[in-house]
Design a protein around this motif. Structure first.
Motif, short mmCIF file in Angstrom:
data_model
loop_
_atom_site.label_atom_id
_atom_site.label_comp_id
_atom_site.label_asym_id
_atom_site.label_seq_id
_atom_site.Cartn_x
_atom_site.Cartn_y
_atom_site.Cartn_z
N GLY A 110 5.53 -2.37 -16.71
CA GLY A 110 4.69 -2.79 -15.60
C GLY A 110 5.50 -2.95 -14.33
O GLY A 110 6.70 -2.64 -14.29
N PRO A 111 4.89 -3.43 -13.27
CA PRO A 111 5.59 -3.58 -11.99
C PRO A 111 6.72 -4.59 -12.09
O PRO A 111 6.59 -5.63 -12.75
N ARG A 112 7.83 -4.28 -11.46
CA ARG A 112 8.94 -5.22 -11.35
C ARG A 112 9.14 -5.59 -9.88
O ARG A 112 9.07 -6.74 -9.52
N LEU A 113 9.38 -4.60 -9.03
CA LEU A 113 9.40 -4.86 -7.59
C LEU A 113 7.96 -4.75 -7.09
O LEU A 113 7.36 -3.68 -7.14
N CYS A 114 7.42 -5.86 -6.65
CA CYS A 114 6.02 -5.91 -6.20
C CYS A 114 6.02 -5.91 -4.68
O CYS A 114 6.61 -6.80 -4.06
N VAL A 115 5.36 -4.93 -4.08
CA VAL A 115 5.46 -4.74 -2.63
C VAL A 115 4.12 -4.96 -1.95
O VAL A 115 3.06 -4.79 -2.55
N ALA A 116 4.18 -5.32 -0.70
CA ALA A 116 2.97 -5.55 0.09
C ALA A 116 2.24 -4.23 0.34
O ALA A 116 2.85 -3.16 0.40
N GLU A 117 0.94 -4.33 0.50
CA GLU A 117 0.12 -3.15 0.76
C GLU A 117 0.58 -2.47 2.05
O GLU A 117 0.85 -3.13 3.06
N GLY A 118 0.69 -1.16 2.00
CA GLY A 118 1.11 -0.40 3.17
C GLY A 118 2.60 -0.19 3.28
O GLY A 118 3.05 0.59 4.13
N GLU A 119 3.38 -0.87 2.44
CA GLU A 119 4.83 -0.70 2.47
C GLU A 119 5.25 0.45 1.56
O GLU A 119 4.56 0.79 0.60
N SER A 120 6.39 1.04 1.85
CA SER A 120 6.95 2.11 1.04
C SER A 120 7.73 1.50 -0.13
O SER A 120 8.76 0.84 0.08
N ARG A 121 7.24 1.72 -1.34
CA ARG A 121 7.94 1.18 -2.50
C ARG A 121 9.33 1.80 -2.65
O ARG A 121 10.29 1.12 -2.99
N ALA A 122 9.42 3.10 -2.38
CA ALA A 122 10.72 3.77 -2.51
C ALA A 122 11.74 3.18 -1.54
O ALA A 122 12.89 2.92 -1.90
N ALA A 123 11.32 2.96 -0.29
CA ALA A 123 12.24 2.41 0.70
C ALA A 123 12.65 0.99 0.35
O ALA A 123 13.83 0.62 0.45
N LEU A 147 14.33 -3.77 -16.28
CA LEU A 147 13.81 -3.47 -17.61
C LEU A 147 12.31 -3.19 -17.60
O LEU A 147 11.54 -3.96 -17.02
N PHE A 148 11.92 -2.09 -18.22
CA PHE A 148 10.54 -1.67 -18.41
C PHE A 148 9.75 -1.44 -17.12
O PHE A 148 8.60 -1.86 -17.00
N PRO A 149 10.36 -0.75 -16.14
CA PRO A 149 9.54 -0.24 -15.03
C PRO A 149 8.75 0.97 -15.53
O PRO A 149 9.06 1.54 -16.58
N ASP A 150 7.76 1.38 -14.77
CA ASP A 150 7.06 2.61 -15.16
C ASP A 150 7.88 3.82 -14.71
O ASP A 150 8.94 3.68 -14.09
N LEU A 151 7.40 5.01 -15.06
CA LEU A 151 8.17 6.24 -14.81
C LEU A 151 8.47 6.42 -13.33
O LEU A 151 9.60 6.73 -12.94
N GLU A 152 7.47 6.24 -12.47
CA GLU A 152 7.67 6.44 -11.03
C GLU A 152 8.69 5.45 -10.47
O GLU A 152 9.58 5.82 -9.71
N ALA A 153 8.55 4.18 -10.85
CA ALA A 153 9.49 3.17 -10.36
C ALA A 153 10.89 3.43 -10.88
O ALA A 153 11.89 3.28 -10.16
#
Length: 383
Positions: A110-123, A147-153
């Protein structure tokens, strides 16, 4: 400019502020769940999980949060790095402390780094990675782990310089089944007969199952379940478990609507239970315990009741937890899981990277082989 801060107590940030980024659907990053672990003493420096939660702000505005802990051991993580720690020890070096972004005692993707809407998760992942490495250096930590991020993260953590490790779990997927029997119709005849026999054995022992959630959960149910949890943990490890009564009390108070408790009764007495949490689309199996070892009851309470629940409530996936190859023949598909790692020591980092490449080959082969153990009908099999 983005500034990083670390909190040693999640209570120092309001639940509304944290949940505005983490959300409230995935239960394990909710402020209420993480706070329950800390307030109950289940997670603390004493237990080897010292909170060190990461907050990222831009111009004082919170843009990302992440549950992070300083670890003095590797228990409760389900991504096993004991051999890494032993290698450090053999070379006269300390592997602990280490910095771990994870949900304690919870191997649920599941999510580990949780980001605000509109923000770039990659950045923001790149910013978070640098903040974690800087913090690890300040703490003299050997390494940093997600530990246990999803594939994209996981791919984004790799782009930020972290190595990737693969693992395997077994998940059930809902193909729009109308009933448990409809699910069983996808089995070969022999495997279908075996599973029905297991369910019949439970019933023939006079066991009745209850599935409880929300306001139906009462104090007596929680008391019974905690007794099961303690006894079963003591049998396996010699102690009563990491989770305290206060943790379960907090779940009852703050997360009851996401709790799905299965209780088994025999002769009017509760004898076993399984505790799950749910999101809008997934059921997560977490804890099991019993006072009587009854034939096939573990399969019924931990797996078949969960599948029944998913079908009845339209959930698309059932993640019953780590390990357990026996789940495959009961219709749980082998899937790949991910973790990401940064090893500070260049020599160890290089050696571990080589091991991870070899390990990925083994995991790939295992998943292919394990899939052949699934009970589903083949195109050429008899029904």
């Amino acid at each position: 400019m983005i500034e990083a801060a670390f909190l040693d107590d999640i209570g120092r940030i309001g639940a509304a502020d944290w949940n505005a980024l983490a959300g409230t659907d995935y239960p394990f990053t909710r402020h209420e769940f993480l706070s329950a672990l800390e307030r109950s003493g289940s997670v603390s420096e004493r237990s080897g999980w010292t909170p060190q939660h990461l907050l990222l702000r831009r111009d004082a505005k919170l843009v990302a949060v992440m549950p992070v802990y300083v670890k003095s051991h590797s228990y409760g993580e389900y991504v096993f790095d004991w051999s890494w720690a032993e290698a450090y020890q053999r070379h006269g070096m300390n592997y602990y402390p280490k910095l771990v972004a994870a949900i304690p005692f919870t191997p649920a993707t599941g999510p580990r780094l949780c980001v605000a809407e509109g923000e770039s998760r990659a950045a923001l992942t790149r910013v978070a990675a640098q903040a974690l490495l800087t913090r690890a250096e300040a703490l003299s930590a050997s390494s940093t782990h997600v530990l246990f991020p999803d594939l994209e993260a996981s791919a984004q953590w790799q782009d930020a310089g972290f190595s990737c490790r693969w693992g395997a779990q077994y998940h059930w997927f809902n193909q729009g089944f109308a009933s448990f029997d409809a699910f069983l119709e996808t089995f070969s005849a022999r495997k279908r007969k075996t599973l029905r026999r297991e369910r019949r054995i439970v019933a023939e022992q006079g066991v009745e199952l209850e599935v409880l959630s929300g306001p139906r959960l009462r104090e007596e149910h929680w008391a019974a379940f905690y007794r099961f949890y303690q006894l079963t943990y003591a049998k396996r490890s010699g102690h009563g478990g990491y989770l305290t009564p206060g943790f379960f009390a907090a779940l009852a108070s703050d997360l009851a609507d996401q709790v799905v408790m299965v209780l088994a009764r025999q002769g009017g007495e509760y004898v076993a239970g399984a505790l799950n949490l749910r999101s809008s689309d997934t059921l997560y199996g977490r804890y099991w315990g019993c006072t009587r070892e009854l034939d096939c009851l573990h399969f019924e309470a931990c797996y078949y009741q969960g599948i029944d629940y998913c079908i009845a409530h339209g959930l698309t996936r059932f993640d019953p937890g780590a390990q357990g190859e026996h789940k495959i023949q009961r219709g749980f598909t082998p899937i790949k899981t991910y973790s990401n790692h940064w090893i500070a020591h260049p020599g160890f980092r290089s050696a571990i990277d080589r091991v991870l490449v070899e390990e990925q080959g083994y995991i790939e082969e295992y998943l292919v082989e394990a899939a052949t153990m699934l009970p589903f009908k083949s195109l050429t099999s008899d029904v």
